[in-house]
Design a protein around this motif. Structure first.
Motif, PDB file in Angstrom:
ATOM      1  N   GLN A 106       0.835  -1.202   0.000  1.00 31.55           N
ATOM      2  CA  GLN A 106       0.000   0.000   0.000  1.00 31.55           C
ATOM      3  C   GLN A 106       0.872   1.254   0.000  1.00 31.55           C
ATOM      4  N   MET A 127      -6.136  -3.099  -1.059  1.00 32.25           N
ATOM      5  CA  MET A 127      -6.287  -1.834  -1.771  1.00 32.25           C
ATOM      6  C   MET A 127      -7.504  -1.957  -2.672  1.00 32.25           C
ATOM      7  N   THR A 168      -8.141   1.941   1.692  1.00 32.18           N
ATOM      8  CA  THR A 168      -7.904   0.725   2.456  1.00 32.18           C
ATOM      9  C   THR A 168      -8.586   0.862   3.800  1.00 32.18           C
TER      10      THR A 168
END
Length: 946
Positions: A106, A127, A168
């Motif tokens: 991420q 994600m 997220t």
């Protein structure tokens, strides 16, 4: 957020928004309860020794609860009604520690993953996007904000305000905590403009909005070489937050489609953005589910604690009782109904085992009763291959007169109509009907109807003239489908090209219809046939549905009676895939016999309803016996598969159910880590080691029982019996191959005839020696390690071991200890002996006296050292074009050779194509040169032909 460089960032997280979740430990939407932990966290996973059954992983933690926020009895607390048993709990650690709470993928937006689609499954980096239907992708970029990859997401012209471009929910949320998110963004689509902002949201345990915050708007003007714009946002989590979402979102509809790239993402605790850093790796220490939520209230009831014990997926799977394979396979496809017809003798109706439909009554024709009885045994003309073994129950016997005749007369049948079922239900995904039958009557003079569906339409003569769907055995003894749509539209008699079914043996029939694709599929046993549905032929408006005869419920006349036995009358509300029908047939016919251990392991997990992540290696046992796990709990059934394989299984620190074949240890020849005091040699120090010359696992009289037959295969080591007295070791394995059962006995005798050194505990202390943190966190069950001992005045001792148990202890004073229990690696390496074999490099014509072959596995030694004059070879072994030739001489070769010329003593009698096999002569009945001669070789022996 202050970071201790010598201690990982620890996260204890609980998921009040989740339930059991089919055994899957979710990756996101947690509450961070690390700040509430008191005393000691402890967690243990694994087994005591390699012969033992794996134990469910367990964890315990004490959570401070003075405010009553996590009291299950608090009806007004932030998690009221959502503090329940079997909710996910995870313990994980980030090393090296950093302020960035995101995972590495991420934060870097795909470092090392350029050119791949973002994995949005449970195994992915968590994600997600609301604007890109494809889920986004990682791209390699020479102008990334950091590193060399970026994440790119499509934004449609119709995208709406507040939609996430990228987000997220993985980092657990602390209620009332202030967070700051930052990320770099740019628009790479020329001629477009998109307004975006950093976004932060929380939701409560009932998944309703708790708080929302949006950062300053940034207008991104599209350009293929656009500069990066940094977005930041500081926000505070709601007091009742059970999850948090962070990322970048749309501010206003862009008006035209664009591609937005994201990079250098960071989430940290605090009210200001600090310099972006790449986070350390998040390691799973334990992942499971709370079992219950006991509370304690001390200090006159003013100070509360919660002490939720947790278990991993094995703990919950151990409570799941498995039905027989057929019942489990049927249930896994959510049937509309399943009448097994195994009802007791004397029953006047058949029960639906799904519990969704009323009993199916036994009815009789207007012309009188025939004969239909329950409780018949499963028999067949061919008692070996003509029966099915997927169920041990009884079946229904149809003994009506006038079998297969177009005659109105006495008949007793089963009425689905009487159970409220009047034909297939198509919910838009098609349907599948299934029926097992054994026909024992003569070849029908007209037809014998298995399944009959009609509507009420009749012609002037009173004959059916509307929708029909009739499965029958026709006058040639073959299955046929007589179908038509409303008002007899598209009337069709479909007779698949199969052998006759008048053999007195059991058969399983599927009829699948998919209106969306316009196709209908018949599948009988292990073969299928598909037709295009004739125009107007989709059954509609059916009003009657019967089993065992042609039945007109309007006037209750019957004809075309079926004779024999029927079982498993079922319907599924979908057009089952080919693999689904294959699984059902395998479960019905032979209880899934013949499948590999990895397939059986996956099957049991599916039957147990487990939907979490798995890591299942290919098993070396390729043909298991029938699955007879009915009545067992799922973990016991899984362990039996592992025993057959001779492998291992466990739930890893992140919650992944893992199955390892026996090759996992055979082929791991070097340790991943070495523990000892010589740090200068790359060893990692430990504080305590407890080796034991284990006599409890001695075995010199081995008995391996083949589960399906009860046959016992033995191996005895006389020298061990003499030295240690008889020590029996028994194992039951479910392999169809008797040679594999015997090999298992030889192996067990070879390994356990002498006492082996086991390490009951190796104490690793990473909080005292921080360089141990990455080792301890990366250690997993099944890892090979070496442990060194260097007694004063004595030679160094080395223990080659595999990790069997990991037990963590972390306290609130910062102390952390990992105790590792191990079992010894095999002391004898193993090899695989094969016949010499290769392939023809070029085609060989009739009359040729030489052949040119590709290099064999050994192309270091000259071929002349591998093949001798006068040695015989087989070209194309196992096929009709096979030919045996004799070597006269072998051409010169040098190390690394890729081809060679072999001169033969006589011309070839047949032509052979390039690429076909050439091998030494094999024992009778064997065609695989890569397999050893199982008839003569065993453990602790070596057999050579020269």
């Amino acid at each position: 957020m202050a970071v201790n460089p010598n201690y990982p960032v620890i996260e204890s997280a609980w998921g009040p928004a989740w339930d059991y979740n089919a055994g899957a430990v979710p990756a996101d939407r947690y509450v961070d309860v690390t700040g509430r932990t008191l005393g000691t966290f402890s967690g243990s996973r694994g087994r005591q020794a390699e012969l033992d059954q794996v134990q469910a992983g367990t964890a315990s933690v004490v959570l401070s609860n003075p405010d009553g926020a996590i009291d299950p009895a608090n009806a007004t607390g932030p998690y009221a009604g959502r503090i329940l048993p079997f909710q996910p709990f995870r313990q994980r650690a980030q090393w090296p520690p950093s302020v960035n709470l995101l995972n590495s993928t991420q934060a870097t937006c795909g470092a090392g993953l350029g050119g791949t689609v973002i994995d949005t499954s449970a195994a992915g980096p968590s994600m997600f996007t609301e604007t890109d239907p494809a889920g986004g992708q990682f791209l390699t970029s020479g102008t990334a904000a950091q590193g060399s990859t970026v994440a790119q997401f499509a934004v449609a012209a119709t995208a709406t305000a507040t939609q996430w471009i990228c987000y997220t929910a993985q980092p657990a949320v602390r209620a009332g905590q202030t967070y700051t998110v930052q990320l770099q963004v740019r628009n790479v689509t020329p001629g477009t403009t998109v307004q975006v902002a950093a976004g932060y949201r929380t939701r409560d345990a009932k998944n309703t909005a708790a708080s929302t915050a949006v950062g300053s708007t940034a207008t991104l003007v599209g350009n293929a070489t656009a500069a990066w714009t940094q977005l930041t946002l500081t926000a505070t989590a709601a007091a009742n937050a059970a999850m948090q979402f962070v990322g970048v979102q749309v501010v206003t509809a862009p008006g035209s489609a664009a591609n937005i790239q994201v990079d250098a993402w960071q989430l940290e605790r605090g009210s200001a953005a600090t310099t972006w850093v790449q986070p350390g790796t998040w390691y799973g220490m334990f992942a499971g589910f709370t079992e219950h939520n006991p509370s304690q209230w001390q200090m006159d009831g003013t100070y509360g604690t919660l002490l939720p014990p947790s278990t991993d997926a094995f703990g919950l799977l151990s409570q799941v009782k498995l039905p027989d394979p057929l019942a489990a396979e049927i249930a896994s496809h959510n049937p509309r109904f399943i009448y097994r017809l195994d009802d007791p003798a004397g029953s006047t109706s058949a029960a639906d085992s799904t519990g969704k439909s009323p009993p199916m009554p036994v009815l009789s024709s207007k012309y009188g009763k025939g004969a239909l009885s329950f409780g018949a045994a499963v028999t067949a003309n061919d008692t070996v291959t003509g029966v099915f073994t997927g169920s041990s129950g009884t079946v229904a016997h149809f003994g009506n007169p006038s079998v297969g005749a177009n005659t109105f007369g006495p008949c007793t049948y089963l009425s689905l109509t009487g159970a409220g079922i009047t034909g297939p239900v198509d919910a838009g995904a098609g349907w599948t009907r299934m029926i097992a039958f054994r026909y024992t009557g003569p070849t029908p003079a007209y037809a014998a109807d298995l399944w009959c569906c009609m509507d009420n339409t009749r012609n002037s003569a009173g004959a059916p003239a509307g929708t029909t769907l009739i499965i029958s055995i026709d006058s040639t003894g073959h299955l046929a489908l007589n179908s038509s749509g409303p008002n007899s539209a598209g009337a069709n008699l479909f007779v698949p090209p199969w052998p006759a079914v008048t053999d007195g043996n059991w058969h399983l029939l599927f009829l699948t219809q998919n209106a969306a694709t316009g196709q209908r599929t018949f599948r009988l046993d292990d073969s299928g046939f598909t037709q295009t549905i004739p125009a107007g032929n989709i059954p509609q408006g059916l009003t009657m549905d019967s089993i065992g005869a042609f039945v007109d419920n309007q006037i209750r006349f019957t004809s075309s009676n079926f004779g024999g036995e029927i079982a498993f009358v079922a319907e599924f509300p979908t057009a089952l895939a080919v693999s689904d029908r294959e699984n059902l047939y395998s479960a019905w016919k032979a209880s899934c016999a013949g499948e590999s251990t990895d397939a059986r392991y996956a099957r049991i997990l599916r039957y147990a309803g487990y939907a979490g992540p798995t890591s299942i290696q290919t098993g070396l046992t390729t043909a298991m016996g029938p699955a007879d796990f009915g009545g067992q709990d799922a973990v016991t059934a899984l362990q039996a598969v592992v025993d057959t394989e001779g492998g291992a299984h466990f739930v890893d620190g992140s919650g992944t159910v893992t199955f390892q074949s026996r090759a996992a240890r055979y082929n791991t020849l070097t340790p991943a880590y070495v523990f000892g005091e010589r740090v200068d040699l790359g060893e990692f120090p430990y504080e305590d080691c407890q080796p034991d010359q284990d006599s409890a696992h001695l075995g010199n009289q081995i008995a391996v029982t083949q589960q399906g037959t009860g046959q016992v295969f033995t191996a005895v080591d006389d020298a061990s019996v003499k030295a240690y007295a008889p020590r029996t070791l028994s194992r039951t394995i479910n392999s169809l191959d008797p040679l594999e059962c015997q090999d298992a006995a030889f192996y067990l005798a070879s390994r356990y005839r002498q006492p082996l050194m086991r390490l009951a505990g190796i104490k690793l202390h990473p909080s005292a020696y921080p360089a141990l943190w990455p080792v301890c966190l990366a250690l997993e069950l099944g890892t090979r390690v070496r442990v060194m001992r260097r007694p004063v005045g004595a030679p160094a001792t080395s223990y080659e071991q595999f990790v069997e148990n990991l037990a963590w202890t972390l306290d609130d004073k910062g102390d952390a200890v990992l105790t590792v229990q191990t079992s010894p690696a095999d002391t004898t390496p193993y090899g695989l002996f094969a016949a010499w074999h290769t392939t023809l490099k070029t085609a060989a014509a009739i009359g040729a006296t030489t052949i040119t072959v590709n290099n064999s596995q050994d192309n270091t030694n000259p071929l002349a050292a591998q093949l001798a004059q006068g040695q015989q070879l087989k070209i194309e072994p196992g096929v009709t074009n096979a030919e045996t030739v004799t070597v006269q001489s072998v051409g010169n070769t040098s190390p690394g050779w890729t081809s060679a010329v072999i001169t033969l003593t006589a011309p070839l009698a047949k032509a052979h194509a390039a690429g076909i096999a050439v091998t030494e002569l094999l024992p009778t009945g064997l065609t695989n040169p890569a397999a050893w001669d199982t008839a003569t070789s065993m453990f602790d022996t070596a057999t050579f032909a020269y």
